[in-house]
Write a protein that holds these residues in place. Structure first.
Motif, short mmCIF file in Angstrom:
data_model
loop_
_atom_site.label_atom_id
_atom_site.label_comp_id
_atom_site.label_asym_id
_atom_site.label_seq_id
_atom_site.Cartn_x
_atom_site.Cartn_y
_atom_site.Cartn_z
N ARG A 62 -0.33 12.61 -7.24
CA ARG A 62 0.29 11.36 -7.65
C ARG A 62 -0.74 10.41 -8.25
NH1 ARG A 62 2.86 10.47 -1.89
NH2 ARG A 62 0.96 11.66 -1.47
N VAL A 63 -1.91 10.35 -7.62
CA VAL A 63 -2.97 9.49 -8.13
C VAL A 63 -3.44 10.01 -9.48
CG1 VAL A 63 -5.32 8.67 -7.74
CG2 VAL A 63 -3.69 8.78 -5.84
N ARG A 64 -3.58 11.34 -9.55
CA ARG A 64 -4.07 11.91 -10.81
C ARG A 64 -3.10 11.59 -11.93
NH1 ARG A 64 -7.75 16.63 -9.58
NH2 ARG A 64 -7.32 17.28 -11.71
N LEU A 104 -7.96 11.00 -2.42
CA LEU A 104 -7.12 10.34 -3.41
C LEU A 104 -7.40 10.86 -4.81
CD1 LEU A 104 -6.79 6.62 -2.30
CD2 LEU A 104 -5.23 8.54 -1.96
N ALA A 105 -8.67 11.15 -5.09
CA ALA A 105 -9.00 11.65 -6.42
C ALA A 105 -8.33 13.00 -6.66
CB ALA A 105 -10.51 11.76 -6.58
N VAL A 133 0.86 -1.18 0.00
CA VAL A 133 0.00 0.00 0.00
C VAL A 133 0.90 1.23 0.00
CG1 VAL A 133 -1.64 1.34 1.34
CG2 VAL A 133 -1.89 -1.13 1.20
N THR A 134 0.71 2.09 -0.99
CA THR A 134 1.56 3.28 -1.05
C THR A 134 0.80 4.55 -0.68
OG1 THR A 134 1.12 3.43 -3.41
CG2 THR A 134 3.19 2.38 -2.73
N LEU A 135 -0.52 4.51 -0.81
CA LEU A 135 -1.32 5.68 -0.48
C LEU A 135 -2.64 5.21 0.09
CD1 LEU A 135 -1.00 7.98 -3.62
CD2 LEU A 135 -0.28 8.58 -1.29
N ALA A 136 -3.21 5.99 1.00
CA ALA A 136 -4.53 5.67 1.52
C ALA A 136 -5.22 6.96 1.87
CB ALA A 136 -4.41 4.78 2.75
N GLY A 137 -6.51 6.96 1.82
CA GLY A 137 -7.25 8.17 2.17
C GLY A 137 -8.70 8.03 1.80
N THR A 138 -9.46 9.12 1.93
CA THR A 138 -10.84 9.06 1.48
C THR A 138 -10.84 9.08 -0.04
OG1 THR A 138 -11.12 11.43 1.38
CG2 THR A 138 -11.56 10.38 3.51
#
Ligand SMILES: Nc1ncnc2c1ncn2[C@@H]1O[C@H](COP(=O)(O)OP(=O)(O)OP(=O)(O)O)[C@@H](O)[C@H]1O
Ligand SMILES: [Mg+2]
Lengths: 236, 309
Positions: A228-230, A223-224, A214-219
């Motif tokens: 980095r996710v984008r 995250l949206a 797991v590299t990122l977590a959040g609501t």
């Protein structure tokens, strides 16, 4: 208190370790998403929760009780449904028989009928195809059948592995509408998706998986909005 | 005379074929569920015949043999079928548990070679049980013809084959088509993982399949003894070969296929024995197998295409 909790789970195939200690949790009635690139380990994670892929270490807790190491059918019977990647419907059986197998553990015939009818309400096209051999359904219809089959098993927690894979855009919308509506029926959802945008829009919380970690977590919202996710998953 | 002769050979062929079909079911069911060619099945049938012979002695059934078969004889035979079926079914389950299940995730060759090993173990048990020489199996049923007139011969033994084989096969078809276990079997045969995910206990369903295949083999062993009247520790090989061929001919994995394959083999064997000569019967069976497989590699009722993934 989370209904499902995954703690530092490691799993793999023979010499290959695909999950290097993954943790996440879901509250009852929540919809969470797991996103990640191809080969990140999303399918392995769901398969390990379901007892298909054995855990090497770590634990899966369902309602606070460890289900690590239990046989897959026992885990299913405790209330964890799983609609696997690639549909895996019984292609030589009819739609009706597939749905009946979804309710394999339901001994009450009338209840089974009601459950099948209910699943067909979500995907009306299935109701018109009951006697058709499942392998001859279109790809999208097969995907609907796979989700419906999992629902007939009356899961408390439903693991969904890429339910929108290979669907036409309009049908993808329909599928996500259905998935989003399931929490209203009291079903807790763990959604694995390539379609990160739609998944994050639905998910209360989400985790990003990269190479088995797991590299990122959040609501879902956080995250949206995360750059980095984008960049990596929303194609921006 | 020639039409009658032909009819007679067909009758013999169909009766023999029904027996082959019963043996073929054990191959096709196990193959259908775990894609394993259970080479030990023929020798399992041989072990069933050993038990049948022992039980015939223990029950004192040899005394029968009047003009008509008495109720006691039929009850005795029913008991034999039940006990030998149970025995072979349980032995088959035990072999699955001890040998094949630990190799479930191993490469396909491992269980296959193990099956050949089990076949040899069975043969040695049979050698120990029966001794090296062929043993005669007592004639429990009268030899009178059941059909009027002199023309066609259809005796009590032929009737026995039909009254055992037909209901067993019908029961099997109903079981697979409409019971919970049957549905689970069809699910496991198509996708083990998907079956487990809908709550099917896959190992138990596989064990049940081994039991059913073994049970039918055990029933076949009793019929074989009563019909052929000679058993021996090596009988498993040839019978297994014919039964396996029947399963392949019909389309391995298909239950109706095994039945049709068995009947075809019975007919070909009887007709070539009558018209070409007994020593050619085996060659004819395999020649026909090859011809059919050239044109239909999947067997008569096998599935031609791979399903959409
Ligand atoms: N049956 C298997 N045997 C060996 N390795 C496997 C097997 N299944 C998956 N893997 C490996 O495990 C890793 C994780 O695969 P997994 O299928 O869990 O990824 P994923 O995140 O679901 O990918 P995708 O988005 O493409 O479905 C990959 O490196 C893959 O090659
Ligand atoms: Mg995947």
């Amino acid at each position: 208190m989370p209904i499902l909790e995954v703690n530092d789970l490691q799993a793999g195939y023979g010499p290959i370790t695909a999950l290097h200690g993954v943790s996440f949790d879901v509250e009852e009635g929540e919809l969470v998403a797991i996103i990640g690139a191809n080969g990140a380990g999303k399918t392995t994670l769901l398969m390990a929760i379901s007892g298909i892929v054995p855990a090497l270490s770590g634990a899966v807790l369902y309602r606070r009780r460890s289900i690590t190491g239990l046989a897959a059918h026992v885990i299913m019977r405790q209330g964890i449904g799983h609609c696997p990647e690639g549909r895996r419907i019984f292609s030589r059986l009819t739609v009706q028989e597939n749905l009946e197998l979804g309710g394999f553990t339901q001994r009450d015939r009338w209840q089974l009928r009601r459950d099948i009818a209910e699943a067909c309400e979500l995907f009306p096209v299935l109701g018109t195809r009951m006697t058709q051999v499942a392998g001859t359904l279109s790809g999208g219809e097969q995907q609907m059948l796979a989700v419906a089959r999992a629902l007939v098993g009356r899961p408390k927690v439903l693991l969904l592995d890429e339910p929108s894979l290979g669907l036409a855009p309009l049908v993808v919308r329909q599928m996500f509408d259905v998935v989003g509506s399931l929490t209203a029926r009291g079903i807790t959802i763990v959604l694995v998706e390539q379609n990160a945008r739609a998944a994050l829009a639905l998910a209360a919380r989400a985790w990003v998986l990269e190479a088995g970690r797991v590299t990122l977590a959040g609501t879902g919202k956080e995250l949206a909005a995360d750059p980095r996710v984008r960049a990596a998953y929303l194609g921006e | 005379m020639s039409a009658l002769f032909f009819l007679q050979q067909c009758l013999i062929g169909l009766t023999n074929g029904a027996l082959v079909a019963l043996m073929a079911l054990g191959y096709t069911m196990v193959y259908g569920i775990i894609r394993l060619i259970n080479f030990a099945h023929g020798d399992l049938i041989m072990l069933g015949a050993c038990l049948a012979l022992t039980l015939v002695g223990a029950f004192g059934l040899e005394a029968a043999g009047t003009a008509t078969a008495g109720v006691a004889t039929w009850l005795g035979i029913a008991l034999l079928v039940g006990l030998c079926g149970l025995f072979c079914g349980l032995v088959n389950v035990a072999v699955d548990r001890l040998v094949y299940r630990p190799l479930r995730d191993a490469p396909k060759l491992a269980p296959l070679v193990s099956a050949i090993g089990v076949s040899f173990i069975f043969m040695n048990i049979g050698l120990f049980w029966l001794g090296p020489a062929d043993r005669s199996f007592p004639q429990l049923l009268p030899t009178a013809n059941l059909l009027p007139g002199e023309g066609l011969q259809f005796g009590w033994k032929d009737l026995l084959v039909l009254v055992v084989v037909v209901p067993l096969m019908a029961a099997l078809m109903v079981l697979v088509k409409s019971t919970r276990l049957g549905k689970a079997m069809r699910a496991v045969s198509q996708d083990e993982t998907a079956a487990a995910l809908v709550g099917v206990d896959v190992d138990r369903v596989i064990a049940a399949t081994f039991f059913l295949g073994g049970f039918l083999g055990g029933a076949a062993s009793v019929i074989y003894g009563l019909y052929i009247n000679t058993i021996g520790f090596q009988m498993g090989f040839q019978n297994g070969l014919y039964a396996f061929t029947a399963a392949v001919l019909g389309g391995i994995g298909s239950i109706p296929g095994a039945v049709i394959g068995g009947l075809v083999i019975g007919l070909v064997r009887a007709l070539s024995t009558a018209y070409v000569g007994e020593r050619w019967a085996g060659a004819m069976v395999f020649a026909i197998l090859i011809v059919i497989l050239v044109f239909r590699p999947e067997g008569l009722l096998g599935r031609r295409t791979k399903e959409k993934v």
